[in-house]
Scaffold this active site. Structure first.
Site, PDB file in Angstrom:
ATOM      1  CG  ASP A 196       8.251   1.249   1.578  1.00  0.00           C
ATOM      2  OD1 ASP A 196       8.211   2.263   2.424  1.00  0.00           O
ATOM      3  OD2 ASP A 196       8.402   1.307   0.376  1.00  0.00           O
TER       4      ASP A 196
ATOM      5  CG  ASP B 191      -5.962  -8.369   2.811  1.00  0.00           C
ATOM      6  OD1 ASP B 191      -4.992  -8.999   3.394  1.00  0.00           O
ATOM      7  OD2 ASP B 191      -6.864  -8.743   2.406  1.00  0.00           O
TER       8      ASP B 191
ATOM      9  CG  ASP C  22       5.311   6.223   4.527  1.00  0.00           C
ATOM     10  OD1 ASP C  22       6.369   5.765   5.099  1.00  0.00           O
ATOM     11  OD2 ASP C  22       5.069   6.697   3.751  1.00  0.00           O
TER      12      ASP C  22
ATOM     13  CE  LYS D  33      -3.662 -10.714  -0.438  1.00  0.00           C
ATOM     14  NZ  LYS D  33      -4.975 -10.519   0.611  1.00  0.00           N
TER      15      LYS D  33
ATOM     16  CE1 TYR E 162       9.191  -2.221  -2.872  1.00  0.00           C
ATOM     17  CE2 TYR E 162      10.261  -1.296  -1.022  1.00  0.00           C
ATOM     18  CZ  TYR E 162       9.157  -1.607  -1.777  1.00  0.00           C
ATOM     19  OH  TYR E 162       7.951  -1.032  -1.100  1.00  0.00           O
TER      20      TYR E 162
END
Ligand code: ATP
Length: 354
Positions: A245, A221, A249, A188, A137
């Site tokens: 992020d 994942d 959620d 990852k 970001y």
């Protein structure tokens, strides 16, 4: 000792939910003998449209000098479609105060609130520690041959040793201070070998300094799957800006939705900013229907941060009791207004009613 809190309600439902958070903070201060000094700032869309000022000059230095913590609502307004003022205020504070740790607790208050079948509050109680200043970001990149079939877009993700180390240390310190037993690195690194390779090296190095805390690793994942299938195995999760992020959620969905989710933007030991996870919800704004519990739990996080743990626990217990009693807004199936929920919770805190 006086705790000085800057209150920035912002826009939309931010204004309404912050009002109730302040009401509950005042009740907690009274009962627990806390000297809270709260000062309101009208930074937000109205001021921006009126004066062209989002974050006033000198605001950051003023906050650093005079305040211990910031309680914010939400920022955004349909009249400012590019969200310029919201970005300037929130990003300005996050960047200039160097709030590198985004803390998102995922704690189920009542089993009726989770969409997961058969899960209880004992099963869902973990925190996500999201890196807040680097990663994907940072807005580094560009496009080449824009608008043509040969267009190329590059979006960089950065990881620095300093930035990675301080967030990993903050996660372990959080675990130690809050009696958590496990810290899990989520990345990852099997495909993002360089950036997430650095996370791996730093994580296992730092983990050695905390022998009493179990260090584990999951690919992102697998972690998404685990959060749904076996949330009880999650404790402290430390991860990158983007994965944090997304996972937070998912976490908010596990505990009853956006109206209930609190968060902190923290620089350990310095002035930090606490805000509910939700935004300004323009369709609900001004109607006295928004759920203030996310903002109220955010206020509890703030109290925890400034060392008023007992008062923080009292607020959390009051929220749990209110949820169990059905004293909730319509997003949780109740019929109370924003203000009624705030008043009920303040009364519960005053009466130790939980
Ligand atoms: P913004 O642009 O400021 O992010 P938004 O409406 O796009 O606003 P949110 O404010 O996060 O995003 O809300 C998305 C939806 O979630 C809202 O429309 C609303 O239905 C629900 N919601 C969010 N916060 C609350 C709340 N405190 N109480 C009730 N419902 C909420």
């Amino acid at each position: 000792m006086v705790t000085r809190i800057a209150v920035i309600p912002g826009d939309g439902i931010g204004v309404e939910v912050t009002r109730e958070a302040v009401r509950v903070l005042e009740a907690a201060a009274e009962v627990y003998g806390l000297a809270l000094e709260m000062t309101h700032f009208d930074w937000g869309a109205e001021k921006y449209l009126r004066e062209g000022v989002a974050l006033p000059e000198g605001a950051v230095a003023m906050l650093q000098q005079n305040y211990d913590a910031i309680l914010a609502g939400a920022f955004g307004d349909p009249r400012i479609p590019d969200h310029r003022h919201a970005r300037e205020i929130l990003l300005g504070l996050r960047v200039q105060l160097d709030l590198f740790m985004n803390l998102r607790p995922v704690k189920l208050l009542d089993e009726r609130l989770t969409p997961l079948k058969g899960r209880t509050p004992e099963d869902i109680d973990f925190v996500i520690v999201r890196e807040n200043t680097e990663g994907a970001y940072v807005d580094i990149g560009g496009v080449l041959r824009k608008g043509t079939p040969e267009e190329v877009a590059i979006q960089e993700e950065i990881a620095t040793r300093r930035g990675t180390e301080r967030i990993v240390v903050a996660a372990f310190e959080y675990a130690r201070r809050h009696g958590r037993r496990r810290v899990t690195l989520v990345d990852k690194s099997n495909v993002l070998r360089y950036g997430h390779g650095l996370w791996q090296r730093v994580f296992w190095e730092v983990a050695q300094r905390y022998p009493e805390i179990e260090a584990t690793h999951q690919y992102v994942d697998a972690m998404a799957l685990l959060m749904v299938q076996d949330p009880a195995s999650c404790d402290v999760i430390v991860t990158t800006n983007m994965f944090g992020d997304i996972l937070s959620d998912l976490g908010a969905a596990l505990i009853g939705g956006l109206g209930l989710a609190p968060s902190g933007n923290i620089h350990p030991g310095r002035i930090s900013l606490f805000e509910p996870v939700h935004g300004t919800a323009p369709t609900l704004a001004g109607k006295n229907v928004a759920n203030p519990m996310g903002a109220i739990l955010t206020a509890a996080m703030l109290l925890d941060y400034v060392g008023a743990e007992e008062a923080a626990r009292a607020i959390e217990r009051a929220v749990v009791a209110a949820v169990r009693a059905g004293e909730v807004t319509r997003d949780l199936g109740g019929s109370l207004s924003t203000e009624e929920v705030g008043r009920t919770l303040a009364a519960r805190v005053r009466a130790h009613a939980w």
